[in-house]
Scaffold this motif. Structure first.
Motif, mmCIF file in Angstrom:
data_model
loop_
_atom_site.group_PDB
_atom_site.id
_atom_site.type_symbol
_atom_site.label_atom_id
_atom_site.label_comp_id
_atom_site.label_asym_id
_atom_site.label_seq_id
_atom_site.Cartn_x
_atom_site.Cartn_y
_atom_site.Cartn_z
ATOM 1 N N GLY A 49 0.699 -1.284 -0.210
ATOM 2 C CA GLY A 49 -0.065 -0.035 -0.151
ATOM 3 C C GLY A 49 0.770 0.828 -0.001
ATOM 4 N N GLU A 50 1.926 1.059 0.572
ATOM 5 C CA GLU A 50 2.405 2.780 0.774
ATOM 6 C C GLU A 50 3.201 2.569 -1.117
ATOM 7 O OE1 GLU A 50 5.347 1.427 4.131
ATOM 8 O OE2 GLU A 50 4.169 2.590 5.515
ATOM 9 N N GLN A 51 4.089 1.963 -1.167
ATOM 10 C CA GLN A 51 4.296 1.751 -2.910
ATOM 11 C C GLN A 51 3.750 2.143 -3.525
ATOM 12 O OE1 GLN A 51 7.700 1.359 -2.300
ATOM 13 N NE2 GLN A 51 7.866 0.407 -0.650
ATOM 14 N N LEU A 52 2.695 1.852 -3.478
ATOM 15 C CA LEU A 52 1.729 2.272 -4.329
ATOM 16 C C LEU A 52 0.808 3.636 -4.032
ATOM 17 C CD1 LEU A 52 -1.036 -0.398 -4.139
ATOM 18 C CD2 LEU A 52 0.422 0.266 -6.247
ATOM 19 N N ARG A 53 1.541 4.261 -3.114
ATOM 20 C CA ARG A 53 1.011 5.726 -3.249
ATOM 21 C C ARG A 53 2.073 6.161 -3.084
ATOM 22 N NH1 ARG A 53 2.151 6.207 3.084
ATOM 23 N NH2 ARG A 53 3.910 6.314 2.171
ATOM 24 N N ASP A 54 3.349 6.243 -2.727
ATOM 25 C CA ASP A 54 4.326 6.825 -3.752
ATOM 26 C C ASP A 54 4.080 6.876 -5.013
ATOM 27 O OD1 ASP A 54 5.152 7.008 -0.319
ATOM 28 O OD2 ASP A 54 6.249 5.206 -0.662
ATOM 29 N N GLN A 55 3.678 6.015 -5.833
ATOM 30 C CA GLN A 55 4.064 6.079 -7.040
ATOM 31 C C GLN A 55 3.121 6.436 -7.635
ATOM 32 O OE1 GLN A 55 6.405 4.848 -9.762
ATOM 33 N NE2 GLN A 55 7.127 4.563 -7.990
ATOM 34 N N ALA A 56 1.450 6.468 -7.089
ATOM 35 C CA ALA A 56 0.476 7.297 -7.174
ATOM 36 C C ALA A 56 1.051 9.419 -7.069
ATOM 37 C CB ALA A 56 -0.915 7.131 -6.526
ATOM 38 N N HIS A 57 0.988 9.403 -5.728
ATOM 39 C CA HIS A 57 1.462 10.415 -5.853
ATOM 40 C C HIS A 57 2.657 10.896 -6.673
ATOM 41 C CE1 HIS A 57 4.031 13.770 -3.448
ATOM 42 N NE2 HIS A 57 2.771 14.203 -3.120
ATOM 43 N N ALA A 58 3.708 10.390 -7.227
ATOM 44 C CA ALA A 58 5.254 10.375 -7.804
ATOM 45 C C ALA A 58 4.316 11.287 -9.246
ATOM 46 C CB ALA A 58 5.819 9.825 -7.687
ATOM 47 N N GLN A 59 2.900 10.225 -10.283
ATOM 48 C CA GLN A 59 2.735 10.591 -11.155
ATOM 49 C C GLN A 59 1.641 11.169 -11.026
ATOM 50 O OE1 GLN A 59 1.199 6.667 -12.443
ATOM 51 N NE2 GLN A 59 2.996 5.725 -12.620
ATOM 52 N N LEU A 60 0.906 11.885 -9.522
ATOM 53 C CA LEU A 60 -0.217 12.460 -9.976
ATOM 54 C C LEU A 60 0.623 13.972 -9.812
ATOM 55 C CD1 LEU A 60 -3.112 13.182 -9.794
ATOM 56 C CD2 LEU A 60 -3.172 12.996 -7.396
ATOM 57 N N TYR A 61 1.685 14.285 -9.304
ATOM 58 C CA TYR A 61 2.629 15.407 -9.226
ATOM 59 C C TYR A 61 3.841 15.321 -9.518
ATOM 60 C CZ TYR A 61 -1.024 16.379 -5.495
ATOM 61 O OH TYR A 61 -2.338 15.779 -4.549
ATOM 62 N N ASP A 62 3.881 14.984 -11.027
ATOM 63 C CA ASP A 62 4.725 14.788 -11.651
ATOM 64 C C ASP A 62 4.954 16.018 -13.009
ATOM 65 O OD1 ASP A 62 7.215 14.805 -12.921
ATOM 66 O OD2 ASP A 62 6.084 13.291 -14.599
ATOM 67 N N PRO A 63 5.254 16.887 -12.412
ATOM 68 C CA PRO A 63 5.423 18.436 -13.456
ATOM 69 C C PRO A 63 5.244 18.074 -15.085
ATOM 70 C CG PRO A 63 6.820 18.917 -11.970
ATOM 71 C CD PRO A 63 6.859 17.298 -12.138
ATOM 72 N N VAL A 64 6.014 16.836 -15.648
ATOM 73 C CA VAL A 64 5.639 17.223 -17.125
ATOM 74 C C VAL A 64 4.508 15.883 -17.005
ATOM 75 C CG1 VAL A 64 7.090 15.062 -18.780
ATOM 76 C CG2 VAL A 64 8.197 16.400 -16.442
ATOM 77 N N ALA A 65 4.146 14.797 -16.409
ATOM 78 C CA ALA A 65 2.530 14.370 -16.228
ATOM 79 C C ALA A 65 1.262 15.577 -16.421
ATOM 80 C CB ALA A 65 2.190 13.648 -15.236
ATOM 81 N N VAL A 66 2.052 16.293 -15.602
ATOM 82 C CA VAL A 66 0.231 17.367 -15.525
ATOM 83 C C VAL A 66 0.498 18.686 -17.071
ATOM 84 C CG1 VAL A 66 -0.249 19.360 -14.075
ATOM 85 C CG2 VAL A 66 0.682 17.497 -12.921
ATOM 86 N N ARG A 67 2.079 18.713 -17.431
ATOM 87 C CA ARG A 67 1.732 19.448 -18.529
ATOM 88 C C ARG A 67 1.135 18.936 -19.459
ATOM 89 N NH1 ARG A 67 1.267 24.341 -20.128
ATOM 90 N NH2 ARG A 67 2.148 23.918 -22.031
ATOM 91 N N ARG A 68 1.275 17.557 -19.224
ATOM 92 C CA ARG A 68 0.744 16.588 -20.762
ATOM 93 C C ARG A 68 -0.712 16.906 -20.819
ATOM 94 N NH1 ARG A 68 2.902 11.376 -19.619
ATOM 95 N NH2 ARG A 68 5.086 12.324 -19.925
ATOM 96 N N GLN A 69 -1.013 16.805 -19.618
ATOM 97 C CA GLN A 69 -2.365 17.038 -19.150
ATOM 98 C C GLN A 69 -2.931 18.177 -19.353
ATOM 99 O OE1 GLN A 69 -2.484 15.270 -15.532
ATOM 100 N NE2 GLN A 69 -3.550 13.540 -15.741
ATOM 101 N N ILE A 70 -2.272 19.343 -19.709
ATOM 102 C CA ILE A 70 -3.048 20.419 -19.470
ATOM 103 C C ILE A 70 -2.487 20.323 -20.947
ATOM 104 C CG2 ILE A 70 -2.238 23.379 -19.476
ATOM 105 C CD1 ILE A 70 -0.554 22.262 -17.109
ATOM 106 N N ASP A 71 -1.724 20.393 -21.362
ATOM 107 C CA ASP A 71 -1.092 20.334 -23.249
ATOM 108 C C ASP A 71 -3.260 19.337 -23.556
ATOM 109 O OD1 ASP A 71 0.826 21.176 -23.750
ATOM 110 O OD2 ASP A 71 1.770 19.837 -23.272
ATOM 111 N N GLN A 72 -3.582 18.751 -23.300
ATOM 112 C CA GLN A 72 -4.267 17.479 -23.903
ATOM 113 C C GLN A 72 -5.548 18.484 -23.449
ATOM 114 O OE1 GLN A 72 -3.949 14.315 -21.162
ATOM 115 N NE2 GLN A 72 -2.577 12.862 -22.276
ATOM 116 N N VAL A 73 -6.032 18.897 -22.503
ATOM 117 C CA VAL A 73 -6.619 19.843 -21.878
ATOM 118 C C VAL A 73 -7.339 20.685 -22.964
ATOM 119 C CG1 VAL A 73 -8.374 22.047 -21.255
ATOM 120 C CG2 VAL A 73 -7.430 19.357 -20.049
#
Length: 80
Positions: free
Chosen positions: A22-46
């Motif tokens: 559970g801790e590993q899943l939480r850490d991975q989800a947090h890293a993906q959710l707040y990764d600047p590259v991923a967020v920027r990609r989502q902004i571009d998709q929007v």
């Protein structure tokens, strides 16, 4: 005493494993959710969805505000 405490702790081993996963899943989800590259990609998709007419300007603005808040760490469900 190591053997005795080890035997007593043995029934809790599966629970410790589940907690660790559970801790590993939480850490991975947090890293993906707040990764600047991923967020920027989502902004571009929007933005592209807006340009294609799939969402309204108000929807675009709302989604971009949420993504920017996530990127800057202000607001959102994780702030609670």
């Amino acid at each position: 005493m190591g053997l005795f405490s080890g035997l007593l702790g043995l029934p809790l081993a599966p629970l410790r494993g589940v907690v660790w996963v559970g801790e590993q899943l939480r850490d991975q989800a947090h890293a993906q959710l707040y990764d600047p590259v991923a967020v920027r990609r989502q902004i571009d998709q929007v933005e592209r969805a807006y340009e294609r007419g799939e969402i309204t300007e108000a929807e675009r603005d709302e989604q971009q505000e949420l993504l920017l808040a996530r990127l800057t760490g202000s607001g959102g469900p994780a702030d609670g």
